[in-house]
Design a protein around this motif. Structure first.
Motif, short mmCIF file in Angstrom:
data_model
loop_
_atom_site.label_atom_id
_atom_site.label_comp_id
_atom_site.label_asym_id
_atom_site.label_seq_id
_atom_site.Cartn_x
_atom_site.Cartn_y
_atom_site.Cartn_z
N LYS A 91 -19.35 -63.68 -7.91
CA LYS A 91 -20.14 -64.86 -8.30
C LYS A 91 -20.36 -64.93 -9.81
CE LYS A 91 -22.68 -64.92 -3.93
NZ LYS A 91 -24.00 -64.67 -3.27
N GLY A 92 -19.99 -63.86 -10.53
CA GLY A 92 -20.15 -63.86 -11.97
C GLY A 92 -21.48 -63.32 -12.46
N ALA A 93 -22.31 -62.80 -11.56
CA ALA A 93 -23.62 -62.28 -11.97
C ALA A 93 -23.51 -60.96 -12.71
CB ALA A 93 -24.52 -62.12 -10.75
N ILE A 94 -22.52 -60.15 -12.35
CA ILE A 94 -22.27 -58.87 -13.00
C ILE A 94 -20.76 -58.71 -13.17
CG2 ILE A 94 -24.34 -57.84 -11.98
CD1 ILE A 94 -22.52 -56.29 -10.06
N LYS A 95 -20.36 -57.81 -14.07
CA LYS A 95 -18.95 -57.51 -14.26
C LYS A 95 -18.77 -56.02 -14.50
CE LYS A 95 -17.38 -61.80 -14.26
NZ LYS A 95 -16.42 -62.33 -13.27
N ALA A 96 -17.68 -55.46 -13.98
CA ALA A 96 -17.34 -54.07 -14.25
C ALA A 96 -16.68 -53.98 -15.62
CB ALA A 96 -16.40 -53.52 -13.19
N ILE A 97 -17.09 -53.01 -16.44
CA ILE A 97 -16.54 -52.90 -17.79
C ILE A 97 -15.95 -51.51 -18.08
CG2 ILE A 97 -18.00 -54.71 -18.76
CD1 ILE A 97 -19.86 -52.51 -19.83
N ALA A 98 -16.20 -50.53 -17.22
CA ALA A 98 -15.64 -49.19 -17.41
C ALA A 98 -15.73 -48.45 -16.08
CB ALA A 98 -16.39 -48.42 -18.50
N ALA A 99 -15.05 -47.33 -16.00
CA ALA A 99 -14.96 -46.60 -14.74
C ALA A 99 -16.08 -45.58 -14.56
CB ALA A 99 -13.61 -45.89 -14.64
N GLN A 100 -16.38 -45.35 -13.30
CA GLN A 100 -17.16 -44.19 -12.88
C GLN A 100 -16.13 -43.17 -12.37
OE1 GLN A 100 -18.79 -43.94 -9.08
NE2 GLN A 100 -20.93 -43.75 -9.70
N VAL A 101 -16.45 -42.34 -11.40
CA VAL A 101 -15.50 -41.35 -10.89
C VAL A 101 -14.52 -41.97 -9.91
CG1 VAL A 101 -17.09 -39.44 -11.25
CG2 VAL A 101 -17.08 -40.63 -9.05
N ARG A 102 -13.48 -41.21 -9.54
CA ARG A 102 -12.47 -41.70 -8.63
C ARG A 102 -11.87 -40.56 -7.82
NH1 ARG A 102 -8.33 -44.82 -10.55
NH2 ARG A 102 -7.10 -44.07 -8.81
N GLU A 103 -11.16 -40.93 -6.79
CA GLU A 103 -10.34 -39.98 -6.03
C GLU A 103 -8.98 -39.92 -6.71
OE1 GLU A 103 -11.15 -38.14 -3.46
OE2 GLU A 103 -12.77 -39.13 -2.35
N LYS A 104 -8.52 -38.69 -6.98
CA LYS A 104 -7.21 -38.52 -7.63
C LYS A 104 -6.51 -37.32 -7.02
CE LYS A 104 -4.99 -37.99 -12.15
NZ LYS A 104 -4.07 -39.12 -11.95
N ARG A 105 -5.24 -37.49 -6.77
CA ARG A 105 -4.45 -36.42 -6.15
C ARG A 105 -4.57 -35.11 -6.95
NH1 ARG A 105 -1.05 -36.73 -2.25
NH2 ARG A 105 -0.94 -39.00 -2.41
N ASP A 106 -4.66 -34.01 -6.23
CA ASP A 106 -4.80 -32.65 -6.76
C ASP A 106 -6.23 -32.32 -7.18
OD1 ASP A 106 -2.07 -32.16 -6.40
OD2 ASP A 106 -1.57 -32.90 -8.39
N TYR A 107 -7.15 -33.30 -7.07
CA TYR A 107 -8.54 -33.04 -7.40
C TYR A 107 -9.41 -33.22 -6.16
CZ TYR A 107 -7.45 -32.95 -12.36
OH TYR A 107 -6.93 -32.60 -13.60
N GLU A 108 -10.29 -32.27 -5.97
CA GLU A 108 -11.20 -32.31 -4.83
C GLU A 108 -12.18 -33.45 -5.01
OE1 GLU A 108 -13.90 -28.98 -2.45
OE2 GLU A 108 -13.38 -28.70 -4.55
N GLY A 109 -12.35 -34.24 -3.99
CA GLY A 109 -13.33 -35.32 -4.01
C GLY A 109 -14.07 -35.32 -2.69
N ASN A 110 -13.99 -36.43 -1.94
CA ASN A 110 -14.53 -36.45 -0.60
C ASN A 110 -13.61 -35.67 0.33
OD1 ASN A 110 -16.86 -37.94 -1.09
ND2 ASN A 110 -15.79 -39.90 -0.86
N GLU A 111 -14.21 -35.07 1.35
CA GLU A 111 -13.44 -34.22 2.25
C GLU A 111 -13.67 -34.63 3.70
OE1 GLU A 111 -13.52 -30.28 -0.63
OE2 GLU A 111 -14.75 -30.28 1.19
N ILE A 112 -12.63 -34.46 4.50
CA ILE A 112 -12.71 -34.81 5.93
C ILE A 112 -13.14 -33.56 6.69
CG2 ILE A 112 -11.47 -35.79 7.89
CD1 ILE A 112 -9.32 -36.69 5.79
N VAL A 113 -14.27 -33.65 7.37
CA VAL A 113 -14.82 -32.49 8.07
C VAL A 113 -15.09 -32.88 9.51
CG1 VAL A 113 -17.21 -33.03 7.40
CG2 VAL A 113 -16.59 -30.68 7.94
#
Length: 332
Positions: A91-113
């Motif tokens: 709607k244009g009320a907010i905009k993303a301007i930079a990144a927070q964290v992400r999932e990336k191959r070879d790096y531990e992030g969320n895990e399936i348990v």
């Protein structure tokens, strides 16, 4: 000679001219390690160096963060991508301007348990999630989205899974630990606690299957339109924090996280903000740090995929266009 002669004069000028007033900026976020770049930039004085007086407010959820930003309670917000964030950005009320964290191959992030009972019944791989009961925080959360991507990659129907929204990460961990659900997708620190207590079994990392931009730094439309120079200053400070955060991401040739005095220092600073009063907070932050681009670069192509999925699930408004989620002038 010239420099020595000028030195006393410069000293007198420095003493008589008052320090320029810092510009006040407000930012909303959660007490989460995923927001470590912001905490580092604040603690290391990077915002002050840009002439900004930072006022941080902690909110209970990512939705609360973006709602407050859209309502004008803050100038910036750091939050995960949720249906609320996509709808407000669309709607244009907010905009993303930079990144927070992400999932990336070879790096531990969320895990399936999986629960011990489910593991005993043969739930050992991601494809075994078909037809099972899965705890999520809420519909449209990152955990819901990731489950949808697992279904896509492993070619089974998401509709065949029974979803149990339980609101919090603590409740998700408890549900799988007690066997109330078969599966949960959780950050590493929650999984470690379950494994140490022998209450669940780890069957894989989400990043082994797919990559995902988990969140972003957002700015309100009012801030972007009326205070562009301020936004640029804020981004410079934030990106310095992201570069510091990246010191926790070094891995060796075996894919193991490398701990250094610098990475431990960085983790300790983040823990003071995200896990106040927790004795093992720094170790937990360092061991479970998600990947983050050192320059806080966003991944617009991934945002396109996320918007498409959320629209297909009817979790966001059909009018949302992924190209409107970000401010392209800040996304290189």
């Amino acid at each position: 000679m010239i420099r020595r002669a000028l030195a006393p004069v410069l000293l007198i000028i420095a003493l008589v001219i008052p320090v320029a007033a810092q510009e006040r900026v407000t930012v909303g976020t959660m007490r989460a390690t995923a927001n470590g770049a912001l905490f580092l930039a604040a603690a290391q004085g990077y915002f002050k160096a840009e002439g900004l007086d930072l006022d941080m407010t902690a909110y209970a959820s990512d939705k609360d963060v973006v709602d407050a930003l859209a309502a004008g309670a803050t100038d910036f917000g750091l939050a995960g991508f949720t249906p609320a964030a996509f709808n407000l950005a669309g709607k244009g009320a907010i905009k993303a301007i930079a990144a927070q964290v992400r999932e990336k191959r070879d790096y531990e992030g969320n895990e399936i348990v999986v629960s011990n009972a489910a593991y005993a019944r043969g739930v050992r791989k991601a494809e075994d999630l078909a037809g099972k009961t899965v705890a999520i925080s809420h519909f449209g959360s990152a955990y819901h989205y990731q489950l949808g991507q697992i279904a896509r990659v492993k070619r089974f129907e998401l509709s065949g899974i029974t979803l149990k929204p339980v609101q919090t990460l603590e409740s998700m961990a408890r549900a799988v630990g007690t066997g109330d659900t078969d599966v949960a997708i959780l950050p590493a620190q929650y999984v470690r606690e379950l494994l140490i207590a022998n209450q669940a079994k780890l069957i894989g990392w989400y990043s082994e299957l797919d990559e995902q931009q988990l969140g972003a730094l957002f700015a309100s439309a009012k801030t972007l339109q009326g205070r562009r120079e301020t936004v640029e200053k804020f981004l410079r400070a934030y990106r310095r924090g992201a570069a510091d955060y990246a010191t926790m991401l070094r891995i060796d040739r075996y894919g193991k996280r490398v701990s250094t005095p610098k990475s431990r220092e960085v983790a300790s600073i983040i823990a003071r903000y995200a896990l106040p009063g927790k004795p093992s907070g720094a170790a937990s932050v360092e061991a479970g740090a998600f990947y983050m681009d050192p320059q806080a670069k966003l991944d617009p192509a991934d945002l396109e995929r996320q918007v498409t999925w959320h629209k297909a699930q009817r979790l966001i408004e059909q009018s949302v266009d992924a190209r409107n989620v970000v401010d392209p002038s800040f996304v290189k």
